[in-house]
Enzyme design. Structure first.
Site, PDB file in Angstrom:
ATOM      1  N   PHE A 112      34.088  17.192  40.794  1.00  0.00           N
ATOM      2  CA  PHE A 112      33.036  18.188  40.660  1.00  0.00           C
ATOM      3  C   PHE A 112      33.285  19.366  41.613  1.00  0.00           C
ATOM      4  CE2 PHE A 112      30.980  14.478  38.707  1.00  0.00           C
ATOM      5  CZ  PHE A 112      30.442  15.054  37.570  1.00  0.00           C
ATOM      6  N   SER A 113      32.304  19.712  42.462  1.00  0.00           N
ATOM      7  CA  SER A 113      32.406  20.958  43.229  1.00  0.00           C
ATOM      8  C   SER A 113      33.345  20.902  44.419  1.00  0.00           C
ATOM      9  CB  SER A 113      31.017  21.400  43.691  1.00  0.00           C
ATOM     10  OG  SER A 113      30.268  21.869  42.590  1.00  0.00           O
ATOM     11  N   VAL A 114      33.960  19.773  44.687  1.00  0.00           N
ATOM     12  CA  VAL A 114      35.091  19.795  45.620  1.00  0.00           C
ATOM     13  C   VAL A 114      36.179  20.701  45.041  1.00  0.00           C
ATOM     14  CG1 VAL A 114      36.841  18.401  46.802  1.00  0.00           C
ATOM     15  CG2 VAL A 114      34.518  17.529  46.550  1.00  0.00           C
TER      16      VAL A 114
END
Length: 387
Positions: free
Chosen positions: A112-114
């Site tokens: 995801f937002s990593v």
């Protein structure tokens, strides 16, 4: 009859579709099989074989007290937080690792937002090559967004989440702007009567919010997807190709990664990357040691020191890290820590003072859970201090 994964789970592959793949219990399988849900491009690793998975070792012995005075342990926290994979590095060596019953250590897991933090590192590489200036207007690279919120904003404001947009980061939205965004990324099914969309077309529709750019911290995922366009235009190369040639291969990631693409083949720089847990830890280690000449050390130092604490304190994530800040899509909890965070429990945690990197991949049922975040931050700090 074939189940979706060998560990069971009470469902079959045919039960999972584009409408439910990010929900429990299906996410325990789909987060490691994203390419079956969403079209994806491959980011090739070196192909070097991994050693068999290890065990938690001394990390399992770490015990600390929570605010209520109750004792906590790493195995207990991992079980309670729907952990798929957990890797701890101390000075670059595995100090402990753990995998959940439905996790295949050899398969890339959605982070995801990593992914945003990966995008932030790519900007540093391109700036060092002279391909990118953070002070340039975004519209210089992506003229298609003229007339949108982004028209009068800079690349630096984009990478620091200091853009004022009329857009709500509502992960559970099924009828509004975030649903339209997800459909544009090919993550949600199209709706009857509405034509298919794509990322750039959607981004150009986002209007400006009431504040001025550069005055607020407002975490909005479409910003990073636009950043992906900026990087592609600056480099003259597709996003997944530049990640492969400029970062993934040079850092000697062992396994292939992947990134989801929209219907036009545009990579989702904000949240579409999948990697193995060990390669995620290797990425954190690359940052901990100063970039190894792959990412400029000057860029990593800038991430650690140049974030605006006042803007962070007035922003919409301030409760996450009191006294922290945000820079180039990385969180700065303190002067000696960095973090990359994705919904549903994806983390890189770096403690520079103690030479520790922690990577965690999960299938938490809720996209956001403040209490779980607090528990995990305390866990990471307890592990780093103990090592």
């Amino acid at each position: 009859m074939t189940t979706a994964h060998s560990a069971g789970g009470g469902f079959e592959r045919r039960d999972i579709d584009l409408g439910n793949w990010r929900t429990a219990p299906y996410s325990s399988w789909s987060f490691q099989n994203v390419s079956e849900m969403v079209p994806s491009a491959i980011i090739k690793g070196t192909g070097k074989a991994e050693r068999p998975p290890l065990h938690l070792g001394d990390v399992a012995k770490v015990i600390w007290k929570d605010a209520a005075g109750d004792f906590l342990s790493v195995p207990g926290v991992l079980e309670a937080t729907h952990t798929d994979a957990f890797v701890v590095l101390r000075k670059g060596r595995i100090a402990g690792e753990w995998y959940g019953p439905t996790c295949d250590p050899a398969k890339p897991h959605l982070i995801f937002s990593v992914s945003k933090s990966v995008t932030g590192l790519m900007a540093g590489i391109l700036e060092a090559r002279g391909d990118l200036s953070m002070d340039q207007p975004i519209v210089d690279h992506v003229p298609e967004i003229a007339g949108s919120a982004y028209e009068d904003a800079s690349v630096r404001q984009l990478f620091d989440m200091q853009i004022s947009v009329d857009f709500s980061e509502d992960y559970l939205d099924k009828t509004g702007g975030y649903d339209r965004y997800r459909r544009a990324t090919a993550w949600n099914p199209e709706k009857p009567g509405e034509g298919p969309s794509d990322l750039l077309t959607f981004l150009a529709t986002i209007g400006k919010g009431p504040a001025e750019h550069g005055t607020i911290h407002a975490y909005r995922s479409p910003n990073t997807d636009l950043a992906g366009f900026v990087l592609e235009r600056a480099a003259g190369q597709r996003f997944h190709e530049m990640v492969e040639t400029l970062l993934w291969q040079p850092m000697r990631a062992h396994s292939d990664a992947a990134i989801t693409v929209d219907r036009l083949g545009v990579a989702r720089a904000a949240g579409g990357i999948s990697v193995t847990a060990r390669d995620l830890a290797r990425l954190g280690e690359l940052v901990r040691v100063g970039g190894r000449g792959i990412v400029p050390m000057r860029w990593i130092d800038d991430i650690r020191t140049a974030g605006d604490k006042a803007i962070w304190a007035a922003g919409d994530q301030a409760k996450l890290f009191d006294g922290g800040c945000y820079r180039s899509y990385w969180y700065c909890p303190s002067e000696h820590e960095l973090a990359a965070i994705g919904i549903h429990g994806q983390w890189i945690w770096i403690d520079f003072a103690r030479d520790v990197v922690i990577a965690k991949q999960s299938c938490q049922p809720l996209p956001e859970d403040a209490a779980t975040d607090d528990l995990l931050i305390a866990t990471f700090r307890a592990v780093a201090q103990a090592l």
